[in-house]
Design an enzyme around this catalytic site. Structure first.
Site, PDB file in Angstrom:
ATOM      1  N   ALA A   7     -15.148   2.238  -2.769  1.00 49.69           N
ATOM      2  CA  ALA A   7     -14.291   2.299  -1.587  1.00 49.69           C
ATOM      3  C   ALA A   7     -13.935   0.919  -1.041  1.00 49.69           C
ATOM      4  CB  ALA A   7     -14.978   3.119  -0.486  1.00 49.69           C
ATOM      5  N   SER A  50      -8.073   5.189  -3.771  1.00 50.27           N
ATOM      6  CA  SER A  50      -6.770   4.549  -3.862  1.00 50.27           C
ATOM      7  C   SER A  50      -6.008   4.735  -2.549  1.00 50.27           C
ATOM      8  CB  SER A  50      -5.985   5.106  -5.057  1.00 50.27           C
ATOM      9  OG  SER A  50      -4.799   4.361  -5.264  1.00 50.27           O
ATOM     10  N   LYS A  53      -0.017   3.807  -0.682  1.00 52.01           N
ATOM     11  CA  LYS A  53       0.798   2.598  -0.894  1.00 52.01           C
ATOM     12  C   LYS A  53       0.883   2.201  -2.365  1.00 52.01           C
ATOM     13  CE  LYS A  53      -0.106   1.071   3.797  1.00 52.01           C
ATOM     14  NZ  LYS A  53      -0.649   2.415   4.159  1.00 52.01           N
ATOM     15  N   LEU A  97      -7.657   8.272  10.594  1.00 49.45           N
ATOM     16  CA  LEU A  97      -7.718   8.074  12.041  1.00 49.45           C
ATOM     17  C   LEU A  97      -9.066   7.504  12.456  1.00 49.45           C
ATOM     18  CD1 LEU A  97      -6.045  11.395  13.240  1.00 49.45           C
ATOM     19  CD2 LEU A  97      -5.168   9.095  13.653  1.00 49.45           C
TER      20      LEU A  97
END
Length: 281
Positions: A7, A50, A53, A97
């Site tokens: 990550a 991933s 983008k 978020l």
């Protein structure tokens, strides 16, 4: 470890536009190094986080994440190469978020200070997902993978950032434009107005989980991807911006920087310490 979740990445789009070398080193070579180490120690599964983008990338961050996806798929295509067996999976999704760098904590801080709340463009949209939902779906996708897949989390409908700003102001008991001003500051380097989760030719399909989709593997040359990685290493070691750009385009023809001239000029050589050659071996 049996399962490795990768990550770690530099994900700040405008910052990566100005730090091309570090973006390539961390997002591409960092992925390759961790994947190689996972293979060497007999890990069973490798799950790479991933980004939306990475689809039709227009910025350095997206381009490096797309190549990281290709590196994972290329390493998974064994051919005649004798390497330890490991299943590689990439999981692609949008904004989370409340995560570090998320627009929501920034808006909250701006509202607490009395404004203004800053939005880069009135029409900009983004996909959002909560931290618990994203984490659970990443774990699910990692378990579902058989090798070489790209899974895409169902992010729902994109959210207009201007609407998000207005709603957060109202939820704070104030009125936009009267109690708290909203200012449009202009699109930042590398920033797109709209993100998408799939390439048009990826032929996405459903899976056993209603919130996880699978993107069909696009045709690409394994030899081209793995052959260009050493070329990138050499270009980074010599701070050769032009060569890095050339290799990115050759590996990923869909890479289309929003402002190519600005992208090239922004990739300044920074005064990093001398690099050891074996750092990239």
């Amino acid at each position: 470890p049996q399962v490795v979740y990768h990550a770690a990445a530099y994900k700040h789009v405008p910052m990566m536009e100005g730090h091309l070398f570090e973006a390539v080193e961390n997002n591409i070579f960092g992925t390759r190094n961790i994947l190689r180490t996972a293979e060497a120690w007999g890990a069973r599964d490798f799950v790479m986080i991933s980004s939306d983008k990475a689809v039709r990338p227009t910025n350095v961050m997206g381009a490096t994440k797309r190549i990281a996806e290709l590196v994972c798929q290329a390493r998974g295509q064994r051919g005649a190469e004798r390497v330890p067996h490991i299943k590689t999976v990439s999981v692609r999704f949008g904004n989370v978020l409340g995560s570090n760098g998320s627009v929501v904590p920034r808006f909250r801080e701006q509202i607490e200070r009395g404004g203004p709340v800053t939005v880069t463009h009135p029409d900009i949209q983004r996909y959002f997902m909560s931290i618990p939902e994203a984490a659970q779906l990443v774990l699910q996708a990692g378990l579902m993978g058989q090798g070489d897949e790209i899974f895409v989390l169902d992010m729902g409908e994109p959210v207009r950032i201007m609407d998000l700003a207005h709603n957060m102001i109202r939820l704070s008991g104030m009125e936009p434009g009267r109690d708290i001003q909203v200012e449009v500051t202009g699109v930042r380097p590398g920033e797109k107005l709209h993100e998408t989760l799939f390439y048009s030719d990826e032929d996405y399909r459903s899976t056993a989980h209603p919130k996880i989709l699978e993107a069909g593997v696009r045709t690409f040359s394994r030899d081209l991807v793995l052959g260009n990685v050493p070329r990138l290493r050499e270009a980074i070691a010599s701070y050769d911006t032009a060569s890095i750009q050339e290799i990115l385009f050759a590996t990923m023809p869909e890479f289309s920087p929003i402002a190519q001239d600005a992208y090239i000029s922004s990739a300044k050589v920074l005064p990093f310490p001398a690099r050891e050659a074996n750092r990239y071996q």
